[in-house]
Design a protein around this motif. Structure first.
Motif, PDB file in Angstrom:
ATOM      1  N   UNK A  19      28.045  70.523 -50.752  1.00 51.20           N
ATOM      2  CA  UNK A  19      26.524  69.946 -50.187  1.00 51.20           C
ATOM      3  C   UNK A  19      25.321  69.607 -51.176  1.00 51.20           C
ATOM      4  N   UNK A  20      24.831  69.104 -50.631  1.00 51.75           N
ATOM      5  CA  UNK A  20      23.485  68.952 -51.093  1.00 51.75           C
ATOM      6  C   UNK A  20      22.361  68.485 -50.316  1.00 51.75           C
ATOM      7  N   UNK A  21      21.224  67.929 -50.854  1.00 46.54           N
ATOM      8  CA  UNK A  21      19.844  67.312 -50.898  1.00 46.54           C
ATOM      9  C   UNK A  21      20.326  66.381 -49.368  1.00 46.54           C
ATOM     10  N   UNK A  22      19.967  65.639 -47.785  1.00 44.55           N
ATOM     11  CA  UNK A  22      21.109  64.592 -47.531  1.00 44.55           C
ATOM     12  C   UNK A  22      21.698  64.832 -46.442  1.00 44.55           C
ATOM     13  N   UNK A  23      22.556  66.263 -46.456  1.00 43.50           N
ATOM     14  CA  UNK A  23      24.144  66.738 -45.970  1.00 43.50           C
ATOM     15  C   UNK A  23      22.870  66.613 -45.063  1.00 43.50           C
ATOM     16  N   UNK A  24      24.591  66.446 -44.074  1.00 39.31           N
ATOM     17  CA  UNK A  24      24.713  66.446 -42.379  1.00 39.31           C
ATOM     18  C   UNK A  24      24.670  67.805 -41.815  1.00 39.31           C
ATOM     19  N   UNK A  25      24.166  67.910 -40.882  1.00 43.46           N
ATOM     20  CA  UNK A  25      24.661  69.563 -39.769  1.00 43.46           C
ATOM     21  C   UNK A  25      26.429  69.441 -39.406  1.00 43.46           C
ATOM     22  N   UNK A  26      26.580  68.111 -39.664  1.00 45.16           N
ATOM     23  CA  UNK A  26      27.603  68.268 -38.870  1.00 45.16           C
ATOM     24  C   UNK A  26      28.543  68.393 -40.114  1.00 45.16           C
ATOM     25  N   UNK A  64      20.334  65.529 -37.951  1.00 45.90           N
ATOM     26  CA  UNK A  64      20.165  66.659 -38.874  1.00 45.90           C
ATOM     27  C   UNK A  64      20.464  66.361 -40.347  1.00 45.90           C
ATOM     28  N   UNK A  65      19.410  66.666 -41.475  1.00 43.67           N
ATOM     29  CA  UNK A  65      19.781  66.614 -42.123  1.00 43.67           C
ATOM     30  C   UNK A  65      19.481  67.564 -43.665  1.00 43.67           C
ATOM     31  N   UNK A  66      19.654  68.149 -44.519  1.00 44.68           N
ATOM     32  CA  UNK A  66      19.922  68.988 -45.540  1.00 44.68           C
ATOM     33  C   UNK A  66      18.143  68.558 -46.074  1.00 44.68           C
ATOM     34  N   UNK A  67      17.979  69.838 -46.264  1.00 41.94           N
ATOM     35  CA  UNK A  67      16.323  69.625 -46.816  1.00 41.94           C
ATOM     36  C   UNK A  67      15.943  70.696 -48.245  1.00 41.94           C
ATOM     37  N   UNK A  68      16.482  72.147 -48.349  1.00 43.81           N
ATOM     38  CA  UNK A  68      16.992  72.406 -48.861  1.00 43.81           C
ATOM     39  C   UNK A  68      18.227  74.142 -48.508  1.00 43.81           C
ATOM     40  N   UNK A  69      18.610  74.457 -49.292  1.00 43.29           N
ATOM     41  CA  UNK A  69      19.780  75.836 -49.530  1.00 43.29           C
ATOM     42  C   UNK A  69      19.683  76.939 -50.348  1.00 43.29           C
ATOM     43  N   UNK A  70      19.554  77.659 -49.337  1.00 44.51           N
ATOM     44  CA  UNK A  70      18.936  79.249 -50.984  1.00 44.51           C
ATOM     45  C   UNK A  70      20.766  80.162 -50.483  1.00 44.51           C
ATOM     46  N   UNK A  71      20.445  80.955 -51.568  1.00 47.37           N
ATOM     47  CA  UNK A  71      21.010  81.834 -51.287  1.00 47.37           C
ATOM     48  C   UNK A  71      20.829  83.370 -51.603  1.00 47.37           C
ATOM     49  N   UNK A  72      20.251  84.490 -51.133  1.00 44.19           N
ATOM     50  CA  UNK A  72      19.847  85.328 -51.284  1.00 44.19           C
ATOM     51  C   UNK A  72      20.958  87.278 -51.665  1.00 44.19           C
ATOM     52  N   UNK A  73      20.823  86.403 -52.735  1.00 48.70           N
ATOM     53  CA  UNK A  73      21.980  87.685 -53.399  1.00 48.70           C
ATOM     54  C   UNK A  73      21.332  88.370 -53.353  1.00 48.70           C
TER      55      UNK A  73
END
Length: 167
Positions: A19-26, A64-73
């Motif tokens: 997944x990256x920026x622009x990936x959909x919720x589905x 819905x499209x992805x605008x960001x992601x985080x891994x809270x280690x």
């Protein structure tokens, strides 16, 4: 897969489980089979899909499209059961504490590794890979010791952000 190698790949590609920026919720639902909670803000302008220590952010539109992601280690230091569950379901095994030096050494072995810029961020160092739009926050307080929290030199979080478009 080893979590350190996974993070190095994320830094190089800007892709998290495909997944990256622009990936959909589905697409996110198909790629990440781990339990989650969706939180939509009051105005319906953003959605956060929280998988525990991994989170995805989405903006509305036709879908819905992805605008960001985080891994809270940092959450793994006191809740390593999250990492064990992630390893079982998503097949990526994260250690309780992730040393930045281990990630950096792995990144040096990755073909096409991005150039990193570093800046101080009040008790943290931020390493930014502009090419992949991924940043890493590393604890930069020598008094912070490992234990039930991350220590000096450990990765706090790794985040993907959407590039700013010129107007």
């Amino acid at each position: 897969m080893n979590g350190i190698a996974f993070l190095a790949s994320f830094l190089r590609t800007g892709r998290l489980h495909g997944l990256g920026i622009g990936s959909t919720l589905d697409e996110a639902g198909r790629a990440v089979r781990h339990r989650f909670v969706d939180v939509v803000d009051e105005g319906g302008e953003s959605l956060r899909r929280d998988h525990g220590f991994v989170e995805f952010s989405f903006n509305p539109g036709d879908e819905w499209v992805m605008s960001g992601a985080s891994i809270e280690l940092h959450r793994l230091a006191s809740g390593h059961d999250m990492a064990r569950e992630w390893a079982r379901i998503m097949e990526v095994d994260f250690p309780r504490h992730v040393a930045w030096e281990a990630v950096r050494e792995e990144l040096e072995r990755v073909p096409g590794a991005p150039e990193l810029t570093v800046s101080a961020q009040g008790g943290f160092l931020e390493y930014r890979a502009e090419a992949s739009h991924v940043s890493v926050l590393v604890v930069d307080d020598e008094e912070e010791e490992r234990g039930c929290h991350t220590g000096h030199g450990d990765v706090w979080s790794v985040s993907l952000w959407a590039p700013v478009r010129a107007r």
